[in-house]
Design an enzyme around this catalytic site. Structure first.
Site, mmCIF file in Angstrom:
data_model
loop_
_atom_site.group_PDB
_atom_site.id
_atom_site.type_symbol
_atom_site.label_atom_id
_atom_site.label_comp_id
_atom_site.label_asym_id
_atom_site.label_seq_id
_atom_site.Cartn_x
_atom_site.Cartn_y
_atom_site.Cartn_z
ATOM 1 N N ILE A 99 0.899 -1.161 0.000
ATOM 2 C CA ILE A 99 0.000 0.000 0.000
ATOM 3 C C ILE A 99 0.934 1.207 0.000
ATOM 4 O O ILE A 99 1.906 1.256 0.759
ATOM 5 C CB ILE A 99 -0.942 -0.018 1.232
ATOM 6 C CG1 ILE A 99 -1.839 1.210 1.312
ATOM 7 C CG2 ILE A 99 -0.190 -0.181 2.524
ATOM 8 C CD1 ILE A 99 -2.900 1.130 2.449
ATOM 9 N N SER A 100 0.670 2.177 -0.877
ATOM 10 C CA SER A 100 1.585 3.308 -1.036
ATOM 11 C C SER A 100 1.607 4.176 0.221
ATOM 12 O O SER A 100 0.651 4.196 1.001
ATOM 13 C CB SER A 100 1.172 4.173 -2.223
ATOM 14 O OG SER A 100 1.068 3.391 -3.388
#
Ligand code: SAH
Length: 220
Positions: free
Chosen positions: A68-69
């Site tokens: 997940i960024s």
């Protein structure tokens, strides 16, 4: 910022701090983006063992070797597509569904494609759980885009190919914005804007994303 944190939500204070320290301070100004980042419960999009780190200034693993960024990158990309409330947006690389949830606060509908079957159903379930009704999640290879729903007002790609897939360029409306990380080890985030007479290209930021891979499973 806009609203005082909700005292009944134990994560609201952490989110407000995340927005101020990681996102506003680095120059994201779109008030709708800041509000979306304040409202989406990021801790529900990371594995339980990482929930206490959910509001830190970092990407996190989500299984299957994917991530997940970092919150700032999600906010930056959400602003970079210049979202309008009437837009229909295509996202490539659903992953956890977090970027999808942020986009769903900003535009009319989000169509999102994920290639790894193990990630699709959990992302769908989370988006349903937090009440994102204007989202459609599909299993598939993002290189092909989503021709049945094209053209899109914006396309956001959250995994990096070497070059922009032609199908995505073909599915961008006139006036549409495509934001995509390009490259292998060295990557840059690029925004392409479709004009009547061609494409404008702007380089926005050095980034590091997982690769946009090809779906090599046999088709039915
Ligand atoms: N937007 C995500 C980030 C996910 S990381 C989030 O907020 O969590 C990138 C995702 O792209 C991974 O889930 C990976 O499985 C997916 N991906 C990689 N290649 C793809 C392809 N060709 N088509 C669709 N998804 C792809």
């Amino acid at each position: 910022m806009q609203n005082p944190p909700d005292p009944d939500d134990p994560h609201a204070v952490e989110r407000a701090r995340m927005v101020l320290e990681q996102i506003e301070r680095r120059g994201v100004v779109d008030p709708r983006v800041l509000r979306a980042m304040e409202s989406v419960p990021r801790h529900l999009f990371v594995p339980e063992s990482f929930q206490t780190s959910a509001y830190e200034d970092a990407p996190l693993p989500i299984g299957e070797g994917q991530t997940i960024s970092q919150p700032y990158i999600v906010a930056f990309m959400s602003e970079a597509i210049r979202p309008q409330s009437t837009d229909r947006v295509l996202e490539i690389g659903t992953g956890s569904g977090y970027q999808t949830a942020v986009l769903s606060c900003l535009v009319r509908h989000v169509f999102t494609i994920e290639m790894r079957p193990q990630l699709v159903e959990p992302a769908r379930a989370r988006l349903r759980q937090i009440g994102c009704a204007n989202v459609t999640v599909r299993l598939g290879d993002g290189h092909d885009g989503w021709p049945e729903e094209a053209p899109f007002d914006a396309i956001l790609v959250t995994a990096a190919p070497r070059e922009t897939p032609q199908a995505l360029l073909d599915q961008l409306a006139v006036g549409g914005r495509l934001v995509i990380p390009l490259g292998t080890l060295e990557q840059e985030l690029v925004r392409l804007t479709r004009r009547e007479e061609g494409l404008d290209r702007e380089t926005l930021l050095p980034v590091r994303f997982v690769p946009l891979t090809r779906d090599r499973r046999p088709r039915d």
